[in-house]
Design an enzyme around this catalytic site. Structure first.
Site, short mmCIF file in Angstrom:
data_model
loop_
_atom_site.label_atom_id
_atom_site.label_comp_id
_atom_site.label_asym_id
_atom_site.label_seq_id
_atom_site.Cartn_x
_atom_site.Cartn_y
_atom_site.Cartn_z
N MET A 67 24.52 9.25 2.69
CA MET A 67 24.25 10.39 3.38
C MET A 67 24.54 10.45 4.77
O MET A 67 25.25 11.23 5.53
CB MET A 67 22.94 10.96 3.04
CG MET A 67 22.73 12.50 3.82
SD MET A 67 23.87 13.74 2.84
CE MET A 67 22.86 14.21 1.45
N PHE A 95 -11.50 -7.25 14.10
CA PHE A 95 -10.41 -7.89 13.23
C PHE A 95 -10.12 -6.80 12.41
O PHE A 95 -11.11 -6.32 11.42
CB PHE A 95 -10.78 -9.04 12.51
CG PHE A 95 -9.78 -9.65 11.45
CD1 PHE A 95 -8.57 -9.97 12.16
CD2 PHE A 95 -10.04 -9.79 10.14
CE1 PHE A 95 -7.58 -10.54 11.06
CE2 PHE A 95 -9.09 -10.23 9.14
CZ PHE A 95 -7.93 -10.62 9.71
N GLN A 96 -8.88 -6.21 12.16
CA GLN A 96 -8.45 -5.40 10.96
C GLN A 96 -8.92 -3.93 11.21
O GLN A 96 -9.36 -3.28 10.25
CB GLN A 96 -8.65 -5.92 9.65
CG GLN A 96 -7.56 -6.95 9.34
CD GLN A 96 -7.31 -7.31 7.97
OE1 GLN A 96 -8.33 -7.11 7.20
NE2 GLN A 96 -6.07 -7.88 7.51
N LYS A 122 -17.55 -0.78 5.98
CA LYS A 122 -17.89 -1.44 5.03
C LYS A 122 -19.45 -1.54 4.66
O LYS A 122 -19.98 -1.85 3.50
CB LYS A 122 -17.56 -3.06 5.23
CG LYS A 122 -17.80 -4.17 4.03
CD LYS A 122 -17.18 -5.27 4.26
CE LYS A 122 -17.50 -6.06 3.06
NZ LYS A 122 -16.55 -7.67 3.31
N GLU A 136 0.79 -1.30 0.05
CA GLU A 136 -0.13 0.17 -0.02
C GLU A 136 0.90 1.44 -0.06
O GLU A 136 0.49 2.18 -0.58
CB GLU A 136 -0.88 0.02 0.95
CG GLU A 136 -1.97 -1.01 1.06
CD GLU A 136 -1.67 -2.24 1.63
OE1 GLU A 136 -2.34 -3.40 1.90
OE2 GLU A 136 -0.64 -2.58 2.18
#
Length: 560
Positions: free
Chosen positions: A469, A113-114, A163, A51
């Site tokens: 760097m 969940f999630q 959802k 993602e």
């Protein structure tokens, strides 16, 4: 017309002119993806490997076009994986809409969940965010999100959609996008006259131009402004390309790795004119030089005025509009003595470290070759580190929106996803990603995305076997204690390219580079070029953290 929330979302995206989305599906966004499948002839979806890669791709799409980039992720870890990409866009004022799914409303706040409170997590790194708990508000929320992302100072907006909202139904109407007008109500005759007076009284003006100039599509106005004043222009990293690198008034980047000319001019000018720039710590360091000059600031965001530096006069509003109205009030200036100083200081721009005597591969040699090959169609994305600064210093930028780089957040792993987004948005352009071997290791999985969709980006890994760097700072300020910055990895970037289904090249000698670049450009596939440089190659000039901007370290200083 009675539609589900998922279809309302997709149709609303179409109304906003969206034809490209980067994302990754999951349970909470299945309804949305079902409608994306049904509308696949109108909206092209690019499946990223992670993602974060989707967010960076949407960001690169937006930076290279000025349009709103769009990414989508599922709930929980899908949403949190977007966070770094959203923060990157926020710090650089990039218009982006991130859409996340969440658990159904009845499961919110129950450690389901999630489930994650993504609106709470992203509140500090978005211009605004929404959680849609009533389907009747969904369409208007989407319209507001795109308006907020575009208007004034651009930035990311997040829409979190439970959802059940995507499966519920409500009435849908075709509505036009909310219209964005340039902000100009505070650009009054009085403030214009005051700013013009400061400018007309100045004999040694310096224009300090930032990314806001490009966001406002005001690059033509910037050049007209500079030429009328005969004033040197020092740019931030975000403003590279707003004035051509070869323009007689362009003195290069300003700040920690700015040019000698820009940094010294900042201490000798009698007026600093800041355009769309925020006086960040990487530019002004200890602020001492500000005391030597009057300061004018023109910015669309009132929060930036007097935030880091106290200014003498300012204009709040769209930079393009402000300059268009200000330029007629200004005297034509010669400033010949000041220009002579500018020309003398520009001769200091190249230090011994950046000269190309000998046969070793150097950053300057690479970027001179790339600049020679660029016919005006190159877009250069970068990761973050030494290679990023060398790109800004040495590549001959001709036009705006051709440097795609994470400035404010400094996100390693940004460039590959951003290059994918930029190439998708600009199929007629040649897109390079300039990477370090450390940064490339962060998100190299997105090379699989480029191969899957045959997005023929060209990646040049400036391979120095180090976190360059950080190693440079350790060399200069930590007595060469190289703690965890020597990579010692056995990764073969040529084989990695081939394993993903792309093409790989290795450059170890100068006489190999031009042929490899020509071959890479001729291949209509994603390419990785392993460009070997010495691990002790450093970026100069440099100003030490916290030091005055004119206390510049050049390589010859270290040889004394």
């Amino acid at each position: 017309m009675l539609l589900t929330g998922a279809e309302i979302l997709v149709k609303s995206l179409l109304n906003e002119g969206v034809d490209t989305i980067f994302g990754y599906p999951g349970g909470a966004v299945l309804n949305i993806y079902d409608y994306l499948y049904k509308y696949k002839d109108k909206i092209k979806h690019y499946l990223s490997c992670h993602e974060q890669g989707a967010a960076h791709a949407a960001d690169g799409y937006a930076r290279s076009t000025g349009k709103v980039g769009v990414c989508i992720a599922t709930s929980g870890p899908g949403a949190t994986n977007l966070v770094t990409g959203i923060a990157t866009a926020y710090m650089d004022s990039v218009p982006l809409v991130a859409i996340t799914g969440n658990v159904s409303k009845d499961l919110l706040g129950k450690d389901s969940f999630q489930e994650v409170d993504i609106t709470g997590i992203t509140m500090p790194i978005t211009k605004h965010n929404f959680i849609v708990k009533d389907i009747n508000n969904l369409q208007e929320t989407i319209r507001k999100a795109f308006f907020i992302a575009r208007e004034g100072r651009p930035g990311p907006v997040l829409i979190d959609i439970p959802k059940d909202i995507t499966s519920n139904k409500t009435e849908y109407k075709d509505l036009k996008p909310l219209e964005v007008e340039p902000k100009s109500k505070h650009i009054t005759e009085d403030v214009l006259a005051e700013v013009a007076k400061y400018i007309n009284e100045s004999s040694k003006p310096l224009i300090y131009a930032g990314g806001g100039v490009i966001n406002a599509n005001a690059t033509e106005e910037l050049i007209n402004f500079a030429e009328k004043l005969n004033a040197p222009v020092a740019t931030t990293l975000m403003c590279r390309g707003a004035i051509p690198s070869g323009h007689r008034l362009n003195t290069g980047m300003i700040g920690m790795h700015g040019s000698n000319a820009s940094n010294i001019l900042a201490t000798r000018c009698d007026l600093i004119i800041a355009l769309g720039a925020r006086f960040s710590d990487r530019v002004i360091s200890d602020r001492e030089f500000i005391n030597n000059a009057k300061v004018i600031q023109i910015d669309v965001d009132p929060a930036e005025v007097n935030k880091n530096v106290k200014v003498d006069s300012f204009i709040i509003g769209d930079i393009k509009v402000a300059l268009q109205r200000l330029i007629p009030l200004l005297d034509d200036k010669k400033n010949q003595e000041w220009l002579n100083t500018v020309d003398d200081l520009k001769l200091l721009a190249v230090t011994k470290n950046n000269n190309d005597n000998g046969e070793e591969l150097t950053p300057k040699f690479l970027f001179e070759k790339l600049s020679d090959m660029d016919k005006g169609d190159f877009i250069i994305a970068t990761e973050v580190g030494q290679h990023q600064m060398w790109t800004a210093q040495f590549f001959n930028f001709k036009t705006p929106r051709t440097l795609i780089s994470s400035g404010g957040l400094g996100t390693m792993g940004f460039g590959l996803g951003a290059a994918i987004g930029a190439k998708v948005a600009n199929p007629e352009k040649t897109v390079f990603n300039i990477a370090g071997d450390g940064s490339f290791g962060m998100n190299c999985n997105e090379f699989a995305t480029a191969v899957k969709y045959n997005i023929p980006i060209k990646i040049i890994v400036m391979n120095n076997n180090a976190l360059g760097m950080v190693r440079q700072w350790q060399s200069l300020f930590y007595e060469a204690r190289y703690s965890q910055t020597t990579l010692d990895r056995a990764t073969d970037f040529v084989k990695l390219a081939e394993a993903f289904g792309g093409v790989g090249f290795r450059v170890e000698k100068r006489d190999e580079l031009e042929n490899v670049l020509n071959e890479a450009l001729a291949i209509n596939k994603p390419v990785i070029i392993d460009y070997r440089i010495d691990s002790d190659k450093k970026v100069f000039p440099m100003v030490a953290p916290g030091a005055p901007i004119h206390q510049i370290i050049n390589e010859e200083d270290l040889e004394c």
